[in-house]
Design a protein around this motif. Structure first.
Motif, mmCIF file in Angstrom:
data_model
loop_
_atom_site.group_PDB
_atom_site.id
_atom_site.type_symbol
_atom_site.label_atom_id
_atom_site.label_comp_id
_atom_site.label_asym_id
_atom_site.label_seq_id
_atom_site.Cartn_x
_atom_site.Cartn_y
_atom_site.Cartn_z
ATOM 1 N N ARG A 81 0.780 -1.212 -0.043
ATOM 2 C CA ARG A 81 0.000 0.015 -0.162
ATOM 3 C C ARG A 81 0.855 1.405 -0.007
ATOM 4 N NH1 ARG A 81 -2.103 -3.864 3.582
ATOM 5 N NH2 ARG A 81 -4.189 -4.618 3.105
ATOM 6 N N GLU A 82 0.464 2.248 -0.793
ATOM 7 C CA GLU A 82 1.293 3.646 -0.660
ATOM 8 C C GLU A 82 0.811 4.356 0.440
ATOM 9 O OE1 GLU A 82 1.209 7.590 -3.529
ATOM 10 O OE2 GLU A 82 0.783 5.646 -4.486
ATOM 11 N N VAL A 83 1.736 4.417 1.521
ATOM 12 C CA VAL A 83 1.626 5.079 2.697
ATOM 13 C C VAL A 83 2.317 6.603 2.404
ATOM 14 C CG1 VAL A 83 2.131 5.358 5.230
ATOM 15 C CG2 VAL A 83 1.729 3.052 4.207
ATOM 16 N N GLY A 84 1.159 7.585 2.334
ATOM 17 C CA GLY A 84 1.765 8.715 2.000
ATOM 18 C C GLY A 84 1.896 9.807 3.224
ATOM 19 N N LEU A 85 1.037 9.251 4.404
ATOM 20 C CA LEU A 85 1.203 10.042 5.640
ATOM 21 C C LEU A 85 1.579 8.934 6.730
ATOM 22 C CD1 LEU A 85 0.872 12.579 6.944
ATOM 23 C CD2 LEU A 85 -1.631 12.366 6.959
ATOM 24 N N ALA A 126 9.836 6.648 4.680
ATOM 25 C CA ALA A 126 10.076 7.829 3.948
ATOM 26 C C ALA A 126 10.994 7.380 2.797
ATOM 27 C CB ALA A 126 11.116 8.739 4.857
ATOM 28 N N GLN A 127 11.581 6.506 2.680
ATOM 29 C CA GLN A 127 12.298 5.917 1.336
ATOM 30 C C GLN A 127 11.463 5.917 0.291
ATOM 31 O OE1 GLN A 127 15.455 5.163 0.999
ATOM 32 N NE2 GLN A 127 16.271 4.298 2.897
ATOM 33 N N PRO A 128 10.145 5.446 0.232
ATOM 34 C CA PRO A 128 9.419 5.360 -1.180
ATOM 35 C C PRO A 128 8.714 7.063 -1.058
ATOM 36 C CG PRO A 128 8.383 4.027 0.685
ATOM 37 C CD PRO A 128 9.761 4.245 1.180
ATOM 38 N N MET A 129 8.370 7.547 0.001
ATOM 39 C CA MET A 129 8.164 9.064 -0.127
ATOM 40 C C MET A 129 8.969 9.746 -0.932
ATOM 41 S SD MET A 129 6.464 9.857 3.615
ATOM 42 C CE MET A 129 5.461 8.703 4.493
ATOM 43 N N ARG A 130 10.247 9.683 -0.764
ATOM 44 C CA ARG A 130 11.287 10.292 -1.458
ATOM 45 C C ARG A 130 11.177 9.964 -2.688
ATOM 46 N NH1 ARG A 130 17.523 9.876 0.204
ATOM 47 N NH2 ARG A 130 17.204 8.003 -0.641
ATOM 48 N N GLU A 131 11.314 8.765 -3.065
ATOM 49 C CA GLU A 131 11.198 8.310 -4.446
ATOM 50 C C GLU A 131 9.770 8.789 -5.339
ATOM 51 O OE1 GLU A 131 11.342 4.111 -4.225
ATOM 52 O OE2 GLU A 131 13.544 4.101 -3.434
ATOM 53 N N ARG A 132 9.120 9.030 -4.592
ATOM 54 C CA ARG A 132 7.482 9.662 -5.133
ATOM 55 C C ARG A 132 7.402 10.797 -5.304
ATOM 56 N NH1 ARG A 132 5.038 5.250 -1.696
ATOM 57 N NH2 ARG A 132 4.521 7.137 -0.272
ATOM 58 N N GLY A 133 8.265 11.784 -4.428
ATOM 59 C CA GLY A 133 8.458 12.972 -4.287
ATOM 60 C C GLY A 133 7.229 13.736 -3.928
#
Length: 263
Positions: A81-85, A126-133
């Protein structure tokens, strides 16, 4: 908020108090939720309420954040799942004793929950957050972070770590579109706070903030970072000694100076 941070929000410490208030307000914004706490029953009850009231998806996990593998289990629960927060809200002092009057195992569990699990979870999510921007991380702290206090030595020390860690993370991730906020609480009317006061034989304070108000302020200031002091405007010094605006300016100044040295 869902467009900026969604579609999934993970709230640790979601079973009651401020964590449950965050979950309710995020569900009203349309976030699907991953809810984590030690007690499974209250989590399932909250998830059912949010699904019924707002039509959002909820995933729950009974995870003790004081265990070394807590962050790993959080990541496993999130799956693909895309956890954005990410809201790390757990971490109250449930001991209520001076340092030498409490067992060392209690302080080690508190520091694991408030320091190591926080750091590990941020590294994971935070790793995937940084990759997604895009993305957001909120570290729910305490005014105890601004100075050592008798009776909560380990707790205040752990919250001081979270504050400085969060500020550094804010300036590191800001260029990648990821927001980081330390939400610094004062006295808040939560079940954990009431239980601690009762255990210590002290009357419950009458000037406590409502969890719903605290959560609303934190979410409203999410993009401002890196610090939001409960009950204070961005430029107000108050109990913090320095205002959130002053701390932000100092961090930006230091980061710019360091960048100049590296160049």
């Amino acid at each position: 908020m869902r467009e900026r941070y969604g579609p999934w929000a993970l709230v640790a410490g979601a079973s009651e108090g401020t964590g449950a208030a965050f979950a309710r307000q995020l569900a009203a914004e349309g976030f699907d939720l991953i809810l984590i706490a030690r007690r499974e029953g209250p989590l399932e009850e909250l998830a059912g309420e949010l699904t019924h009231d707002h039509g959002v998806a909820c995933v729950t996990g009974s995870i003790d954040l004081a265990l070394p593998d807590a962050a790993d289990r959080m990541a496993e629960l999130a799956g693909g799942r895309e956890v954005g927060l990410l809201i790390l809200n757990a971490g109250a002092d449930s001991v209520g004793a001076r340092f030498l009057d409490g067992g060392l195992e209690n302080w080690e569990a508190l520091v694991t929950r408030n320091v190591m699990t926080v750091m590990r979870a941020c590294h994971r999510f935070a790793q995937p957050m940084r990759e997604r921007g895009r993305g957001g991380i909120m570290l729910v702290g305490s005014g105890a972070c601004y100075g050592g206090l008798p009776g909560i030595a380990a707790y205040s020390g752990s919250k001081a770590f979270d504050l400085v860690f969060g500020e550094a993370l804010w300036v590191e991730l800001k260029p990648y579109g990821v927001d980081v906020l330390n939400l610094i609480l004062g006295r808040t009317d939560t079940p954990a706070h009431r239980e601690l006061m009762e255990r210590m034989g002290r009357p419950f304070p009458t000037d406590c903030a409502a969890p719903e108000d605290v959560a609303a302020m934190g979410l409203a200031r999410m993009a401002q970072g890196p610090v939001c002091n409960w009950g204070l405007a961005d430029e107000d010094v108050g109990y913090a000694g320095t205002s959130a605006a002053m701390r932000r300016a100092r961090i930006v100044q230091i980061a710019a100076a360091m960048a100049g040295q590296e160049a």
